[in-house]
Design a protein around this motif. Structure first.
Motif, short mmCIF file in Angstrom:
data_model
loop_
_atom_site.label_atom_id
_atom_site.label_comp_id
_atom_site.label_asym_id
_atom_site.label_seq_id
_atom_site.Cartn_x
_atom_site.Cartn_y
_atom_site.Cartn_z
N PRO A 37 0.64 -1.12 -0.05
CA PRO A 37 -0.03 0.10 0.06
C PRO A 37 0.78 1.16 0.09
O PRO A 37 0.38 2.43 -0.66
CB PRO A 37 -0.88 0.02 1.26
CG PRO A 37 -0.82 -1.57 1.82
CD PRO A 37 0.60 -2.00 1.31
N ARG A 38 1.96 1.12 0.60
CA ARG A 38 2.89 2.43 0.54
C ARG A 38 3.48 2.92 -0.72
O ARG A 38 3.25 4.07 -1.18
CB ARG A 38 4.12 2.18 1.66
CG ARG A 38 3.73 2.03 2.91
CD ARG A 38 4.93 1.72 3.80
NE ARG A 38 5.25 0.31 3.23
CZ ARG A 38 6.26 -0.27 3.86
NH1 ARG A 38 6.60 0.02 4.99
NH2 ARG A 38 6.42 -1.53 3.52
N ALA A 41 0.53 4.44 -2.50
CA ALA A 41 0.08 5.65 -1.97
C ALA A 41 1.35 6.78 -2.82
O ALA A 41 1.13 7.85 -3.00
CB ALA A 41 0.04 5.52 -0.64
N ASP A 42 2.49 6.18 -2.56
CA ASP A 42 3.36 7.17 -3.23
C ASP A 42 3.24 7.32 -4.54
O ASP A 42 3.68 8.53 -5.19
CB ASP A 42 4.98 6.32 -3.17
CG ASP A 42 5.46 6.20 -1.71
OD1 ASP A 42 4.94 7.08 -0.82
OD2 ASP A 42 6.47 5.73 -1.50
N ALA A 44 0.33 7.50 -6.18
CA ALA A 44 -0.83 8.53 -6.35
C ALA A 44 -0.24 9.82 -5.82
O ALA A 44 -0.58 10.80 -6.65
CB ALA A 44 -1.82 8.03 -5.19
N ARG A 45 0.47 9.98 -4.99
CA ARG A 45 1.18 11.32 -4.69
C ARG A 45 1.88 12.04 -5.59
O ARG A 45 1.76 13.04 -5.91
CB ARG A 45 2.09 11.24 -3.14
CG ARG A 45 1.37 11.64 -2.06
CD ARG A 45 2.34 11.78 -0.71
NE ARG A 45 3.04 10.35 -0.80
CZ ARG A 45 2.79 9.37 -0.03
NH1 ARG A 45 1.60 9.22 0.44
NH2 ARG A 45 3.66 8.44 0.08
N GLU A 69 -6.80 10.75 -5.93
CA GLU A 69 -7.32 11.09 -4.27
C GLU A 69 -8.14 10.09 -4.03
O GLU A 69 -8.20 9.43 -2.85
CB GLU A 69 -7.96 12.43 -4.40
CG GLU A 69 -7.32 13.59 -4.45
CD GLU A 69 -7.79 15.04 -4.61
OE1 GLU A 69 -9.22 15.05 -4.79
OE2 GLU A 69 -7.41 16.08 -4.41
N GLN A 72 -6.07 7.33 -3.12
CA GLN A 72 -5.35 7.46 -1.67
C GLN A 72 -6.26 7.25 -0.56
O GLN A 72 -5.84 6.73 0.46
CB GLN A 72 -4.93 8.79 -1.65
CG GLN A 72 -3.50 9.27 -2.31
CD GLN A 72 -3.23 10.77 -2.03
OE1 GLN A 72 -3.91 11.55 -2.23
NE2 GLN A 72 -1.80 10.99 -2.04
N LEU A 75 -6.58 3.58 0.41
CA LEU A 75 -5.67 3.10 1.03
C LEU A 75 -5.44 3.54 2.41
O LEU A 75 -4.76 2.84 3.13
CB LEU A 75 -4.20 3.37 0.04
CG LEU A 75 -3.89 2.70 -1.26
CD1 LEU A 75 -3.03 3.42 -2.20
CD2 LEU A 75 -3.79 1.25 -1.12
N ALA A 76 -5.96 4.81 2.51
CA ALA A 76 -5.91 5.26 3.99
C ALA A 76 -6.71 4.54 4.76
O ALA A 76 -6.75 4.64 6.15
CB ALA A 76 -6.11 6.58 4.01
N SER A 108 8.14 3.80 -8.00
CA SER A 108 6.51 3.46 -7.33
C SER A 108 5.82 3.05 -8.49
O SER A 108 4.85 2.37 -8.49
CB SER A 108 6.10 4.54 -6.44
OG SER A 108 5.82 5.75 -7.09
#
Length: 122
Positions: A37-38, A41-42, A44-45, A69, A72, A75-76, A108
């Motif tokens: 997931p990290r 998320a990276d 997506a950022r 978004e 993200q 995943l959060a 990523s």
């Protein structure tokens, strides 16, 4: 044949590539299957940052940002749904591929490609 001792002989051959062999009790093996997931998320950022800086029509930017978004947010959560994560990651990937191709060269992005089963040399 009279010189050989009767009985069973065990021969152990262990070939280890990239680590030390572990024999005996109380050994622990950690396997990581599925997605990280990290890394997603990276990605997506990175897509969000690139989308804000890219020269693209506002309508396309809105869609790319909304998809990133949403990924993200999923995943959060406490227990991300893998099928929803996969669908969102595919949408974010497609948006990046269409509007932000340089983002696909990041580490990523490589992890996301592996998760989605997309060949890197697209």
């Amino acid at each position: 044949m009279t010189e050989q001792r009767p009985g069973v002989r065990n021969t152990w051959n262990v070939t280890v590539h990239g680590g030390a062999p572990q024999m005996g009790q109380n050994n622990v093996q950690h396997n990581a299957f599925g997605y990280d997931p990290r890394q997603l998320a990276d990605f997506a950022r990175e897509v969000l940052a690139a989308a804000h800086d890219a020269d693209m029509p506002a309508g396309h930017r809105t869609v790319v940002v909304a998809d990133a978004e949403a990924l993200q947010a999923e995943l959060a959560g406490p227990e991300p749904d893998e099928s929803r994560v996969r669908r969102l990651a595919q949408r974010v990937w497609q948006g990046a591929r269409t509007h932000l191709p340089p983002v696909l060269a990041t580490g990523s992005a490589q992890a996301v490609a592996a998760f989605l089963g997309i060949p890197i040399g697209f």
